[in-house]
Design a protein around this motif. Structure first.
Motif, PDB file in Angstrom:
ATOM      1  N   ALA A   1       0.839  -1.194   0.000  1.00 43.73           N
ATOM      2  CA  ALA A   1       0.000   0.000   0.000  1.00 43.73           C
ATOM      3  C   ALA A   1       0.877   1.248   0.000  1.00 43.73           C
ATOM      4  O   ALA A   1       2.092   1.186   0.215  1.00 43.73           O
ATOM      5  N   ASP A   2       0.259   2.402  -0.273  1.00 43.74           N
ATOM      6  CA  ASP A   2       1.016   3.661  -0.227  1.00 43.74           C
ATOM      7  C   ASP A   2       1.473   3.955   1.193  1.00 43.74           C
ATOM      8  O   ASP A   2       2.608   4.391   1.418  1.00 43.74           O
ATOM      9  N   THR A   3       0.573   3.742   2.150  1.00 44.23           N
ATOM     10  CA  THR A   3       0.906   3.971   3.557  1.00 44.23           C
ATOM     11  C   THR A   3       0.420   2.793   4.388  1.00 44.23           C
ATOM     12  O   THR A   3      -0.535   2.106   4.017  1.00 44.23           O
ATOM     13  N   VAL A   4       1.070   2.602   5.509  1.00 36.07           N
ATOM     14  CA  VAL A   4       0.678   1.549   6.445  1.00 36.07           C
ATOM     15  C   VAL A   4       1.113   1.994   7.831  1.00 36.07           C
ATOM     16  O   VAL A   4       2.173   2.602   7.998  1.00 36.07           O
ATOM     17  N   CYS A   5       0.285   1.761   8.817  1.00 33.38           N
ATOM     18  CA  CYS A   5       0.587   2.175  10.194  1.00 33.38           C
ATOM     19  C   CYS A   5       0.855   3.670  10.286  1.00 33.38           C
ATOM     20  O   CYS A   5       1.664   4.124  11.106  1.00 33.38           O
ATOM     21  N   GLY A   6       0.221   4.445   9.421  1.00 38.31           N
ATOM     22  CA  GLY A   6       0.407   5.883   9.433  1.00 38.31           C
ATOM     23  C   GLY A   6       1.698   6.358   8.805  1.00 38.31           C
ATOM     24  O   GLY A   6       2.064   7.527   8.931  1.00 38.31           O
ATOM     25  N   MET A   7       2.406   5.477   8.109  1.00 39.98           N
ATOM     26  CA  MET A   7       3.688   5.824   7.498  1.00 39.98           C
ATOM     27  C   MET A   7       3.730   5.286   6.074  1.00 39.98           C
ATOM     28  O   MET A   7       2.922   4.440   5.693  1.00 39.98           O
ATOM     29  N   ARG A   8       4.695   5.794   5.306  1.00 38.31           N
ATOM     30  CA  ARG A   8       4.889   5.270   3.958  1.00 38.31           C
ATOM     31  C   ARG A   8       5.349   3.827   4.023  1.00 38.31           C
ATOM     32  O   ARG A   8       6.123   3.454   4.901  1.00 38.31           O
ATOM     33  N   TRP A   9       4.853   3.022   3.103  1.00 41.34           N
ATOM     34  CA  TRP A   9       5.279   1.626   3.031  1.00 41.34           C
ATOM     35  C   TRP A   9       6.792   1.573   2.855  1.00 41.34           C
ATOM     36  O   TRP A   9       7.341   2.179   1.933  1.00 41.34           O
ATOM     37  N   PRO A  10       7.524   0.866   3.730  1.00 46.59           N
ATOM     38  CA  PRO A  10       8.995   0.855   3.637  1.00 46.59           C
ATOM     39  C   PRO A  10       9.473   0.119   2.393  1.00 46.59           C
ATOM     40  O   PRO A  10       8.966  -0.954   2.053  1.00 46.59           O
ATOM     41  N   ALA A  11      10.425   0.715   1.737  1.00 44.67           N
ATOM     42  CA  ALA A  11      10.964   0.108   0.518  1.00 44.67           C
ATOM     43  C   ALA A  11      11.773  -1.132   0.849  1.00 44.67           C
ATOM     44  O   ALA A  11      12.438  -1.221   1.882  1.00 44.67           O
ATOM     45  N   TYR A  12      11.710  -2.103  -0.027  1.00 44.75           N
ATOM     46  CA  TYR A  12      12.527  -3.318   0.034  1.00 44.75           C
ATOM     47  C   TYR A  12      12.262  -4.186   1.266  1.00 44.75           C
ATOM     48  O   TYR A  12      13.089  -5.019   1.630  1.00 44.75           O
ATOM     49  N   ALA A  13      11.123  -4.013   1.902  1.00 40.88           N
ATOM     50  CA  ALA A  13      10.819  -4.810   3.084  1.00 40.88           C
ATOM     51  C   ALA A  13      10.088  -6.089   2.687  1.00 40.88           C
ATOM     52  O   ALA A  13       9.131  -6.051   1.913  1.00 40.88           O
ATOM     53  N   ASP A  14      10.562  -7.225   3.191  1.00 40.54           N
ATOM     54  CA  ASP A  14       9.818  -8.473   2.990  1.00 40.54           C
ATOM     55  C   ASP A  14       8.535  -8.415   3.810  1.00 40.54           C
ATOM     56  O   ASP A  14       7.431  -8.609   3.298  1.00 40.54           O
ATOM     57  N   ALA A  15       8.690  -8.188   5.079  1.00 37.80           N
ATOM     58  CA  ALA A  15       7.591  -7.992   6.028  1.00 37.80           C
ATOM     59  C   ALA A  15       8.152  -7.068   7.091  1.00 37.80           C
ATOM     60  O   ALA A  15       9.357  -6.817   7.126  1.00 37.80           O
ATOM     61  N   PHE A  16       7.315  -6.537   7.960  1.00 35.32           N
ATOM     62  CA  PHE A  16       7.852  -5.588   8.929  1.00 35.32           C
ATOM     63  C   PHE A  16       6.927  -5.464  10.131  1.00 35.32           C
ATOM     64  O   PHE A  16       5.787  -5.937  10.125  1.00 35.32           O
ATOM     65  N   TYR A  17       7.471  -4.812  11.153  1.00 31.84           N
ATOM     66  CA  TYR A  17       6.749  -4.610  12.410  1.00 31.84           C
ATOM     67  C   TYR A  17       6.616  -3.123  12.671  1.00 31.84           C
ATOM     68  O   TYR A  17       7.615  -2.392  12.680  1.00 31.84           O
ATOM     69  N   CYS A  18       5.381  -2.662  12.867  1.00 31.49           N
ATOM     70  CA  CYS A  18       5.117  -1.269  13.209  1.00 31.49           C
ATOM     71  C   CYS A  18       5.177  -1.149  14.728  1.00 31.49           C
ATOM     72  O   CYS A  18       4.271  -1.616  15.422  1.00 31.49           O
ATOM     73  N   THR A  19       6.243  -0.543  15.215  1.00 34.20           N
ATOM     74  CA  THR A  19       6.475  -0.542  16.653  1.00 34.20           C
ATOM     75  C   THR A  19       5.397   0.213  17.422  1.00 34.20           C
ATOM     76  O   THR A  19       4.936  -0.241  18.470  1.00 34.20           O
ATOM     77  N   GLU A  20       4.996   1.379  16.937  1.00 28.63           N
ATOM     78  CA  GLU A  20       4.074   2.209  17.694  1.00 28.63           C
ATOM     79  C   GLU A  20       2.660   1.624  17.742  1.00 28.63           C
ATOM     80  O   GLU A  20       1.883   1.971  18.632  1.00 28.63           O
ATOM     81  N   ARG A  21       2.341   0.756  16.797  1.00 27.46           N
ATOM     82  CA  ARG A  21       1.003   0.156  16.761  1.00 27.46           C
ATOM     83  C   ARG A  21       1.023  -1.334  17.036  1.00 27.46           C
ATOM     84  O   ARG A  21      -0.005  -2.007  16.893  1.00 27.46           O
ATOM     85  N   ALA A  22       2.181  -1.856  17.421  1.00 27.72           N
ATOM     86  CA  ALA A  22       2.315  -3.281  17.744  1.00 27.72           C
ATOM     87  C   ALA A  22       1.678  -4.156  16.673  1.00 27.72           C
ATOM     88  O   ALA A  22       0.899  -5.057  16.956  1.00 27.72           O
ATOM     89  N   THR A  23       2.044  -3.874  15.440  1.00 29.84           N
ATOM     90  CA  THR A  23       1.410  -4.521  14.299  1.00 29.84           C
ATOM     91  C   THR A  23       2.446  -5.176  13.391  1.00 29.84           C
ATOM     92  O   THR A  23       3.406  -4.525  12.962  1.00 29.84           O
ATOM     93  N   VAL A  24       2.251  -6.450  13.118  1.00 31.13           N
ATOM     94  CA  VAL A  24       3.069  -7.161  12.139  1.00 31.13           C
ATOM     95  C   VAL A  24       2.366  -7.063  10.790  1.00 31.13           C
ATOM     96  O   VAL A  24       1.160  -7.331  10.685  1.00 31.13           O
ATOM     97  N   VAL A  25       3.110  -6.665   9.775  1.00 28.02           N
ATOM     98  CA  VAL A  25       2.541  -6.477   8.435  1.00 28.02           C
ATOM     99  C   VAL A  25       3.160  -7.492   7.484  1.00 28.02           C
ATOM    100  O   VAL A  25       4.386  -7.573   7.356  1.00 28.02           O
ATOM    101  N   PHE A  26       2.296  -8.255   6.829  1.00 23.05           N
ATOM    102  CA  PHE A  26       2.738  -9.263   5.876  1.00 23.05           C
ATOM    103  C   PHE A  26       2.170  -8.953   4.493  1.00 23.05           C
ATOM    104  O   PHE A  26       0.958  -9.071   4.275  1.00 23.05           O
TER     105      PHE A  26
END
Length: 256
Positions: free
Chosen positions: A98-123
């Motif tokens: 997506a363009d944004t996730v967890c209130g931030m721009r989707w991180p480039a080159y990420a396989d998957a990631f963790y949004c620390t401030e929202r305790a959210t794992v994004v796949f």
């Protein structure tokens, strides 16, 4: 498998609430005894994999949901034994970035990631890290991102962020220690469920090769060289104990 960068300044209240820290050092542990002896090893449990593809239809979401359910069960029991309150992470799945996730721009080159401030794992459910794979790399990526959730629950992440902002000279090395600890924690989980995975030594070797290839040897090193990532994954796998994942007191050569 990269977590989100540190882009927001901690509030004064968060800093005051943080654990007391000694003078900045790239080698000192950010919190004392996050893995108490009373918690022991991660219990051996069963977590059979589900097919990533079945009947020609991708089942990536179902695959990851199974892994996350196992992670919740195993780490939930451990955190409770450690005397902490366990909270499951929020998990979000995206068919496409997506363009944004967890209130931030989707991180480039990420396989998957963790949004620390929202305790959210994004796949993301697409991409080379997951689609049509037959190795254990997606399993390991999921366990790595969950490792970041554990770091938040146990106070490691907050203290790391405070230290990294105060000690910019060692910021990249501190980030590597943080990421390599998540690699080690993923190895702990893999070791605890290995007998239920119906995998061979060749599968383990393939995972080590994939992990080595994920190192940032040729770029800005914030996650660790391939050899470092393999070292900490193997260390966690062999010990099946989070206490083995003290990347903070390891020599600089082990967190290169």
């Amino acid at each position: 498998m990269r977590s989100l960068p540190l882009t927001r300044v901690l509030t004064l209240a968060a800093i005051l609430a943080s654990v007391c820290l000694p003078a900045p050092s790239a080698q000192a542990a950010p919190v004392r005894n996050p893995f108490p002896k009373k918690a022991g090893k991660l219990a051996t449990t069963s977590c059979p994999e589900t097919p990533i593809v079945s009947g020609g239809i991708p089942r990536t979401r179902e695959y990851l949901q199974t892994v996350v359910k196992c992670l919740d069960k195993s780490w939930g029991a451990y955190v409770e034994r450690a005397g902490r309150t366990f909270r499951k992470p929020v998990v979000r799945y995206f068919e496409e970035p997506a363009d944004t996730v967890c209130g931030m721009r989707w991180p480039a080159y990420a396989d998957a990631f963790y949004c620390t401030e929202r305790a959210t794992v994004v796949f993301p459910l697409t991409g080379r890290w997951l689609e049509n794979r037959t190795d254990l790399y997606p399993f390991k990526v999921a366990a790595h991102e969950y490792g970041h959730h554990l770091q938040s629950l146990l106070g490691i992440r907050r203290s790391f962020e405070v230290r990294a902002r105060a000690d910019r000279t060692h910021q990249d090395q501190l980030k590597r220690r943080y990421e390599l600890q998540a690699d080690c924690l993923s190895g702990v989980f893999l070791g605890s469920v290995w007998r239920s995975l119906a995998r061979s030594e060749a599968d383990w070797a393939a995972l080590l090769d994939a992990t080595r290839a994920s190192g940032d040897d040729d770029g800005h090193r914030t996650h660790g060289k391939g050899a470092s990532r393999v070292h900490w994954l193997k260390r966690g796998y062999g010990a099946v104990s989070p206490a083995a994942c003290d990347t903070w007191s390891a020599p600089a050569t082990r967190v290169a």
